[in-house]
Write a protein that holds these residues in place. Structure first.
Motif, PDB file in Angstrom:
ATOM      1  N   GLY A   1       7.139  -6.217   0.042  1.00  0.00           N
ATOM      2  CA  GLY A   1       7.150  -6.104  -1.729  1.00  0.00           C
ATOM      3  C   GLY A   1       8.486  -5.069  -2.350  1.00  0.00           C
ATOM      4  N   THR A   2       8.810  -3.540  -0.790  1.00  0.00           N
ATOM      5  CA  THR A   2       9.432  -2.674  -1.507  1.00  0.00           C
ATOM      6  C   THR A   2      10.635  -3.041  -0.257  1.00  0.00           C
ATOM      7  N   GLY A   3      10.633  -3.421   0.965  1.00  0.00           N
ATOM      8  CA  GLY A   3      11.794  -2.499   2.419  1.00  0.00           C
ATOM      9  C   GLY A   3      12.958  -4.043   2.159  1.00  0.00           C
ATOM     10  N   ARG A   4      13.466  -3.705   2.707  1.00  0.00           N
ATOM     11  CA  ARG A   4      14.854  -4.711   3.304  1.00  0.00           C
ATOM     12  C   ARG A   4      14.315  -5.235   3.427  1.00  0.00           C
ATOM     13  N   THR A   5      15.545  -6.270   3.483  1.00  0.00           N
ATOM     14  CA  THR A   5      15.157  -8.040   3.958  1.00  0.00           C
ATOM     15  C   THR A   5      15.385  -8.224   5.010  1.00  0.00           C
ATOM     16  N   SER A   6      16.086  -7.187   6.031  1.00  0.00           N
ATOM     17  CA  SER A   6      16.283  -7.342   7.006  1.00  0.00           C
ATOM     18  C   SER A   6      15.438  -6.364   8.013  1.00  0.00           C
ATOM     19  N   GLU A   7      14.348  -5.443   7.405  1.00  0.00           N
ATOM     20  CA  GLU A   7      12.792  -5.060   7.986  1.00  0.00           C
ATOM     21  C   GLU A   7      12.054  -6.410   7.308  1.00  0.00           C
ATOM     22  N   ALA A   8      11.470  -7.311   7.014  1.00  0.00           N
ATOM     23  CA  ALA A   8      11.418  -8.207   6.477  1.00  0.00           C
ATOM     24  C   ALA A   8      11.442  -8.883   7.641  1.00  0.00           C
ATOM     25  N   GLU A   9      12.063  -9.366   7.559  1.00  0.00           N
ATOM     26  CA  GLU A   9      12.439 -10.473   9.079  1.00  0.00           C
ATOM     27  C   GLU A   9      11.986 -10.184  10.624  1.00  0.00           C
ATOM     28  N   ALA A  10      12.192  -8.842  10.341  1.00  0.00           N
ATOM     29  CA  ALA A  10      12.147  -8.077  12.201  1.00  0.00           C
ATOM     30  C   ALA A  10      10.729  -7.987  12.129  1.00  0.00           C
TER      31      ALA A  10
ATOM     32  N   GLY B   1      -0.944   1.656  -1.494  1.00  0.00           N
ATOM     33  CA  GLY B   1      -1.954   2.981  -1.211  1.00  0.00           C
ATOM     34  C   GLY B   1      -3.569   3.117  -1.118  1.00  0.00           C
ATOM     35  N   LEU B   2      -3.499   2.003  -2.031  1.00  0.00           N
ATOM     36  CA  LEU B   2      -4.881   2.078  -2.557  1.00  0.00           C
ATOM     37  C   LEU B   2      -6.197   1.501  -0.480  1.00  0.00           C
ATOM     38  N   VAL B   3      -5.306   0.445  -0.356  1.00  0.00           N
ATOM     39  CA  VAL B   3      -5.344  -0.273   1.489  1.00  0.00           C
ATOM     40  C   VAL B   3      -5.352   0.748   2.307  1.00  0.00           C
ATOM     41  N   ALA B   4      -4.668   1.213   1.998  1.00  0.00           N
ATOM     42  CA  ALA B   4      -3.901   2.127   3.699  1.00  0.00           C
ATOM     43  C   ALA B   4      -4.595   2.579   4.869  1.00  0.00           C
ATOM     44  N   ASP B   5      -5.961   3.125   4.244  1.00  0.00           N
ATOM     45  CA  ASP B   5      -6.675   4.049   4.804  1.00  0.00           C
ATOM     46  C   ASP B   5      -8.401   2.932   5.617  1.00  0.00           C
ATOM     47  N   ARG B   6      -8.446   1.835   4.940  1.00  0.00           N
ATOM     48  CA  ARG B   6      -8.732   0.852   5.793  1.00  0.00           C
ATOM     49  C   ARG B   6      -8.321  -0.294   6.496  1.00  0.00           C
ATOM     50  N   PHE B   7      -7.096  -0.536   5.325  1.00  0.00           N
ATOM     51  CA  PHE B   7      -6.360  -1.986   5.940  1.00  0.00           C
ATOM     52  C   PHE B   7      -5.128  -1.334   6.288  1.00  0.00           C
ATOM     53  N   PRO B   8      -4.232  -0.457   7.368  1.00  0.00           N
ATOM     54  CA  PRO B   8      -3.721   0.422   7.527  1.00  0.00           C
ATOM     55  C   PRO B   8      -2.119  -1.533   7.655  1.00  0.00           C
ATOM     56  N   ASP B   9      -2.448  -2.136   8.263  1.00  0.00           N
ATOM     57  CA  ASP B   9      -1.619  -3.525   8.757  1.00  0.00           C
ATOM     58  C   ASP B   9      -1.358  -4.272   7.545  1.00  0.00           C
ATOM     59  N   LEU B  10      -2.367  -4.722   6.558  1.00  0.00           N
ATOM     60  CA  LEU B  10      -1.723  -4.889   5.129  1.00  0.00           C
ATOM     61  C   LEU B  10      -1.487  -4.154   4.793  1.00  0.00           C
ATOM     62  N   ALA B  11      -1.039  -2.999   4.066  1.00  0.00           N
ATOM     63  CA  ALA B  11      -0.978  -1.560   4.039  1.00  0.00           C
ATOM     64  C   ALA B  11       0.648  -1.788   3.890  1.00  0.00           C
ATOM     65  N   GLU B  12       1.189  -2.140   5.422  1.00  0.00           N
ATOM     66  CA  GLU B  12       2.316  -2.428   5.795  1.00  0.00           C
ATOM     67  C   GLU B  12       3.061  -3.599   5.449  1.00  0.00           C
ATOM     68  N   VAL B  13       2.287  -4.760   5.745  1.00  0.00           N
ATOM     69  CA  VAL B  13       2.448  -5.629   4.820  1.00  0.00           C
ATOM     70  C   VAL B  13       3.313  -5.842   3.508  1.00  0.00           C
TER      71      VAL B  13
ATOM     72  N   ALA C   1       4.141  -8.963  -8.754  1.00  0.00           N
ATOM     73  CA  ALA C   1       4.351  -6.869  -8.694  1.00  0.00           C
ATOM     74  C   ALA C   1       5.359  -5.935  -9.031  1.00  0.00           C
ATOM     75  N   SER C   2       5.692  -5.053  -9.365  1.00  0.00           N
ATOM     76  CA  SER C   2       7.071  -4.642 -10.098  1.00  0.00           C
ATOM     77  C   SER C   2       6.641  -3.612  -8.229  1.00  0.00           C
ATOM     78  N   ALA C   3       8.089  -2.831  -8.015  1.00  0.00           N
ATOM     79  CA  ALA C   3       8.113  -2.524  -6.770  1.00  0.00           C
ATOM     80  C   ALA C   3       6.435  -1.056  -6.495  1.00  0.00           C
ATOM     81  N   ALA C   4       6.578  -0.467  -8.160  1.00  0.00           N
ATOM     82  CA  ALA C   4       5.666   0.277  -8.256  1.00  0.00           C
ATOM     83  C   ALA C   4       3.991  -0.018  -7.604  1.00  0.00           C
ATOM     84  N   GLU C   5       3.726  -1.171  -8.378  1.00  0.00           N
ATOM     85  CA  GLU C   5       2.120  -2.052  -8.241  1.00  0.00           C
ATOM     86  C   GLU C   5       2.124  -1.804  -6.667  1.00  0.00           C
ATOM     87  N   ILE C   6       3.337  -2.881  -6.266  1.00  0.00           N
ATOM     88  CA  ILE C   6       2.770  -2.964  -4.621  1.00  0.00           C
ATOM     89  C   ILE C   6       2.481  -1.700  -4.203  1.00  0.00           C
TER      90      ILE C   6
END
Length: 216
Positions: free
Chosen positions: A181-190, A164-176, A154-159
């Motif tokens: 999907g769109t963050g820095r590698t260092s953020e993903a590693e942390a 955004g679609l799941v953020a309200d009900r599943f915030p942890d999944l949205a964070e993942v 998926a593209s960054a925009a699609e991710i």
């Protein structure tokens, strides 16, 4: 606009969607910071010089080999790290050689990290600040595997739209989705170190920094 110009404009737009910005805009600052030619950086990434030139100019849109994207992110993390300016010329060259030898993260690397075993191989980036260092080697490979998987399908925009679609009900999944999907590698590693390995920045050993010569 000619057909060639239209193709380049479209490819650059696709790159911005897939990689956050056109690849030329991502790579040129690296060349300046590293003091390298396009040909030299291409060798580190595992590309031919003409292929890197085509990606930077927009003649080609996509990095087809996940290992190349993996190495590009590793170089970006190296250059962005606060320890970069303290590297000696020899130290910098050694780090680039390590990155050159890296491949995309493997599922065996993920299994090792999840079980608490640190995968063997070079450290994927240079000395970092506490937030970037939190993951260490144990989280680097699996975090990049998840990144590569999401960005392949998926593209960054699609991710971002999916998050955004799941953020309200599943915030942890949205964070993942956003972190990997769109963050820095260092953020993903942390994030992987914190949520899967249950590590904190204080769990990691700070690597000593080295002095850096003015040029290679």
């Amino acid at each position: 606009m000619s057909v060639a110009e239209d193709t380049i404009a479209r490819n650059r737009a696709l790159q911005a969607e897939w990689y956050g910005e056109p690849l030329g805009d991502r790579v040129r600052p690296l060349l300046g910071r590293l003091g390298m030619s396009q040909s030299g950086l291409a060798g580190v990434l595992g590309l031919s010089a003409p292929m890197l030139s085509q990606l930077m100019s927009g003649q080609r849109a996509k990095i087809s080999n996940p290992a190349v994207l993996h190495r590009l992110m590793a170089v970006e993390d190296l250059v962005a790290g606060p320890g970069f300016d303290a590297l000696t010329a020899a130290g910098l060259q050694a780090r680039l050689e390590e990155i050159k030898g890296e491949s995309a993260a493997t599922t065996s690397g993920m299994r090792g990290a999840v079980s608490g075993r640190v995968p063997t191989g070079p450290v994927p980036a240079g000395p970092k600040g506490a937030a970037e260092r939190a993951a260490g080697r144990g989280a680097a490979e699996p975090a990049r595997l998840v990144q590569a998987l999401l960005r392949e399908v998926a593209s960054a925009a699609e991710i971002e739209a999916a998050a955004g679609l799941v953020a309200d009900r599943f915030p942890d999944l949205a964070e993942v989705l956003r972190v990997y999907g769109t963050g820095r590698t260092s953020e993903a590693e942390a994030h992987f170190a914190r949520t899967v390995l249950k590590q904190t920045p204080d769990d990691r050993t700070v690597m000593p920094e080295r002095s850096r010569l003015d040029s290679l």
